[in-house]
Design a protein around this motif. Structure first.
Motif, short mmCIF file in Angstrom:
data_model
loop_
_atom_site.label_atom_id
_atom_site.label_comp_id
_atom_site.label_asym_id
_atom_site.label_seq_id
_atom_site.Cartn_x
_atom_site.Cartn_y
_atom_site.Cartn_z
N PRO A 108 -66.61 55.39 68.33
CA PRO A 108 -67.43 54.58 67.41
C PRO A 108 -68.29 53.56 68.16
CG PRO A 108 -65.13 54.66 66.71
CD PRO A 108 -65.17 55.22 68.08
N GLU A 109 -69.40 53.17 67.53
CA GLU A 109 -70.33 52.25 68.18
C GLU A 109 -69.70 50.89 68.46
OE1 GLU A 109 -70.97 53.29 64.99
OE2 GLU A 109 -72.09 55.12 65.44
N PHE A 110 -68.89 50.40 67.52
CA PHE A 110 -68.32 49.08 67.72
C PHE A 110 -67.34 49.07 68.88
CE2 PHE A 110 -65.42 51.16 64.75
CZ PHE A 110 -64.18 50.85 65.26
N LEU A 111 -66.68 50.21 69.14
CA LEU A 111 -65.78 50.28 70.27
C LEU A 111 -66.56 50.32 71.59
CD1 LEU A 111 -62.94 50.45 71.38
CD2 LEU A 111 -62.99 52.93 71.02
N VAL A 112 -67.66 51.06 71.61
CA VAL A 112 -68.52 51.07 72.80
C VAL A 112 -69.05 49.67 73.08
CG1 VAL A 112 -70.63 52.02 73.81
CG2 VAL A 112 -69.14 53.48 72.44
N ALA A 113 -69.48 48.98 72.03
CA ALA A 113 -69.99 47.62 72.21
C ALA A 113 -68.91 46.68 72.71
CB ALA A 113 -70.57 47.11 70.88
N THR A 114 -67.71 46.80 72.16
CA THR A 114 -66.60 45.94 72.60
C THR A 114 -66.25 46.18 74.07
OG1 THR A 114 -65.71 45.95 70.34
CG2 THR A 114 -64.24 45.23 72.11
N LEU A 115 -66.20 47.46 74.46
CA LEU A 115 -65.90 47.78 75.86
C LEU A 115 -67.01 47.28 76.78
CD1 LEU A 115 -64.50 51.41 75.49
CD2 LEU A 115 -63.21 49.31 75.92
N ALA A 116 -68.26 47.40 76.35
CA ALA A 116 -69.37 46.91 77.17
C ALA A 116 -69.29 45.40 77.36
CB ALA A 116 -70.70 47.29 76.52
N VAL A 117 -68.93 44.68 76.31
CA VAL A 117 -68.78 43.22 76.43
C VAL A 117 -67.64 42.87 77.37
CG1 VAL A 117 -68.15 41.14 75.16
CG2 VAL A 117 -69.82 42.73 74.19
N LEU A 118 -66.50 43.56 77.24
CA LEU A 118 -65.35 43.27 78.10
C LEU A 118 -65.66 43.55 79.57
CD1 LEU A 118 -62.39 44.69 75.97
CD2 LEU A 118 -62.94 42.30 76.41
N ILE A 119 -66.39 44.62 79.84
CA ILE A 119 -66.64 45.01 81.23
C ILE A 119 -67.76 44.18 81.85
CG2 ILE A 119 -67.39 46.88 82.75
CD1 ILE A 119 -66.03 48.82 80.79
N PHE A 120 -68.92 44.16 81.21
CA PHE A 120 -70.11 43.58 81.84
C PHE A 120 -70.25 42.08 81.60
CE2 PHE A 120 -71.23 48.07 81.06
CZ PHE A 120 -71.48 48.46 82.37
N ALA A 121 -69.67 41.58 80.51
CA ALA A 121 -69.81 40.15 80.22
C ALA A 121 -68.57 39.36 80.60
CB ALA A 121 -70.12 39.95 78.73
N VAL A 122 -67.38 39.87 80.24
CA VAL A 122 -66.15 39.12 80.47
C VAL A 122 -65.65 39.30 81.90
CG1 VAL A 122 -63.77 38.78 79.72
CG2 VAL A 122 -65.55 39.24 78.03
N LYS A 123 -65.58 40.55 82.36
CA LYS A 123 -65.01 40.83 83.69
C LYS A 123 -66.02 40.60 84.81
CE LYS A 123 -60.91 42.05 82.22
NZ LYS A 123 -59.71 41.25 82.54
N LEU A 124 -67.18 41.23 84.69
CA LEU A 124 -68.16 41.19 85.79
C LEU A 124 -69.11 39.99 85.70
CD1 LEU A 124 -69.06 44.98 85.97
CD2 LEU A 124 -67.40 43.71 87.35
N HIS A 125 -69.27 39.41 84.53
CA HIS A 125 -70.17 38.26 84.32
C HIS A 125 -71.61 38.57 84.71
CE1 HIS A 125 -66.67 35.69 83.56
NE2 HIS A 125 -66.13 36.18 84.66
N TRP A 126 -72.03 39.81 84.48
CA TRP A 126 -73.40 40.17 84.79
C TRP A 126 -74.38 39.69 83.71
CZ3 TRP A 126 -72.85 45.95 86.72
CH2 TRP A 126 -72.21 45.93 87.96
N VAL A 127 -73.99 39.79 82.46
CA VAL A 127 -74.86 39.43 81.34
C VAL A 127 -74.05 38.62 80.33
CG1 VAL A 127 -76.44 41.38 81.56
CG2 VAL A 127 -74.35 41.64 80.23
N SER A 128 -74.76 38.07 79.37
CA SER A 128 -74.10 37.32 78.30
C SER A 128 -73.57 38.27 77.24
CB SER A 128 -75.08 36.33 77.67
OG SER A 128 -74.51 35.71 76.53
N ALA A 129 -72.50 37.85 76.57
CA ALA A 129 -71.92 38.66 75.51
C ALA A 129 -72.78 38.63 74.24
CB ALA A 129 -70.52 38.17 75.17
N LEU A 130 -73.70 37.68 74.14
CA LEU A 130 -74.57 37.56 72.99
C LEU A 130 -76.00 37.83 73.42
CD1 LEU A 130 -73.14 34.35 71.30
CD2 LEU A 130 -72.55 36.72 70.84
N SER A 131 -76.80 38.37 72.50
CA SER A 131 -78.21 38.65 72.78
C SER A 131 -79.05 37.95 71.74
CB SER A 131 -78.46 40.16 72.74
OG SER A 131 -79.82 40.43 72.95
N PHE A 132 -79.86 37.00 72.20
CA PHE A 132 -80.67 36.21 71.28
C PHE A 132 -82.14 36.63 71.30
CE2 PHE A 132 -77.12 33.48 72.58
CZ PHE A 132 -76.54 33.27 71.34
N GLY A 133 -82.39 37.85 71.76
CA GLY A 133 -83.76 38.33 71.75
C GLY A 133 -84.54 37.84 72.95
N PRO A 134 -85.87 37.95 72.90
CA PRO A 134 -86.71 37.55 74.03
C PRO A 134 -86.74 36.03 74.19
CG PRO A 134 -88.07 38.23 72.17
CD PRO A 134 -86.66 38.51 71.78
#
Length: 316
Positions: free
Chosen positions: A147-173
């Motif tokens: 499901p999409e929400f699971l993909v989104a949750t995993l992406a937040v955990l990996i790239f935002a929480v663990k790796l700190h590459w990007v923010s967990a929130l997206s506020f647009g341009p």
């Protein structure tokens, strides 16, 4: 283009407009059946019945449903989207600033997903039955099953929480430059591209394999034509119609998946506005958002039909 093609295109456009009219009626009357009262929710539980009745009269909620639909549809056709029940603002002022954000997100996903899906689908068709084909098939089927929400949750955990590459929130341009753009759109685009690429590549592979099994491809191979040239020069142009339909169906997923993604990442788009409006029983905003997404969906399908008519020699 000759007369028959123009008539076919005209028929598709007419069917699309009729479908949009039927969808508008269905959306309006289904939204009217939502539980709860907009006037009561706006005033709170402590409001007196007289105050609620006065607000219902002001909003026109005490009028017959058919008359309210005619008034709403007429205003929609003229650019008057009504007044929000929640805050009294014009619906135009609420939704129009957010439409470019949603369209920008959809455009970025399209520009990323379409080339990737085409490459994967062509490679899987060219090397069907090989290890590469099995890897692509297993990867795409696994992504589609999640499901999409699971993909989104995993992406937040990996790239935002663990790796700190990007923010967990997206506020647009929120800024200028490539770095700010990537920080704002990387996670939403990644999540949406996962399912879109998986679906599109599978359908592209099926359309190409159907052409690769045709006798003219076998004749080209017997004449010594390389597989890459046979696919790109002969099979791919003949499979354009099914591939365009596959793209339209896959991209139409964005209209549903974007609602989940915008909500999870707090992206300031039209889908998150729709979720808030449903919670507040703000029917004018709900109706406009659903009609907007329905019109985009029908537009994608109509463009796919027109491309199929123009590119198919049998229909010409």
């Amino acid at each position: 283009m000759n007369g028959p093609i123009l008539r076919l295109i005209g028929q598709r456009i007419g069917v699309g407009l009729l479908t949009l009219f039927l969808v508008s009626a269905l959306v309006f009357f289904m939204a009217s059946l939502l539980p709860g009262d907009a006037a009561q929710m706006s005033l709170g539980q402590s409001a007196t019945p007289e105050t609620v009745a006065a607000l219902r009269h002001t909003l026109g909620l005490d009028q017959p449903a058919l008359w309210r639909y005619v008034k709403w549809a007429t205003g929609l056709a003229t650019g008057d989207f009504g007044i929000s029940y929640a805050n009294g603002m014009a619906v135009r002022d609420i939704v129009l600033p957010r439409v470019p954000n949603t369209l920008t997100l959809a455009a970025v996903v399209t520009m990323v997903s379409v080339p990737v899906a085409l490459v994967l689908g062509i490679l899987a068709a060219m090397y069907r039955g090989s290890r590469l084909d099995r890897i692509i098939a297993l990867s795409t089927m696994s992504i589609v099953a999640v499901p999409e929400f699971l993909v989104a949750t995993l992406a937040v955990l990996i790239f935002a929480v663990k790796l700190h590459w990007v923010s967990a929130l997206s506020f647009g341009p929120t800024g200028t430059g490539l770095g700010a753009f990537l920080r704002s759109y990387s996670l939403p685009v990644l999540v949406l591209c996962c399912v879109v690429v998986a679906q599109m590549s599978r359908m592209t592979r099926a359309a190409l394999i159907n052409q690769l099994d045709a006798p003219y491809i076998e004749m080209a191979a017997l004449k010594g034509l390389r597989m890459t040239r046979a696919v790109l020069r002969h099979a791919l142009p003949n499979a354009v119609g099914p591939i365009v339909n596959a793209m339209a169906l896959s991209l139409s997923y964005l209209l549903g998946g974007v609602i989940i993604v915008e909500t999870i990442f707090s992206y300031p788009g039209l889908a998150s506005t729709l979720v808030d409006a449903v919670s507040n029983r703000d029917l004018p905003v709900v109706q406009f958002c659903v009609i907007f997404f329905s019109a985009c969906y029908l537009l994608l399908l109509m463009i796919a039909d027109i491309c199929t008519i123009v590119l198919n020699p049998k229909l010409r």
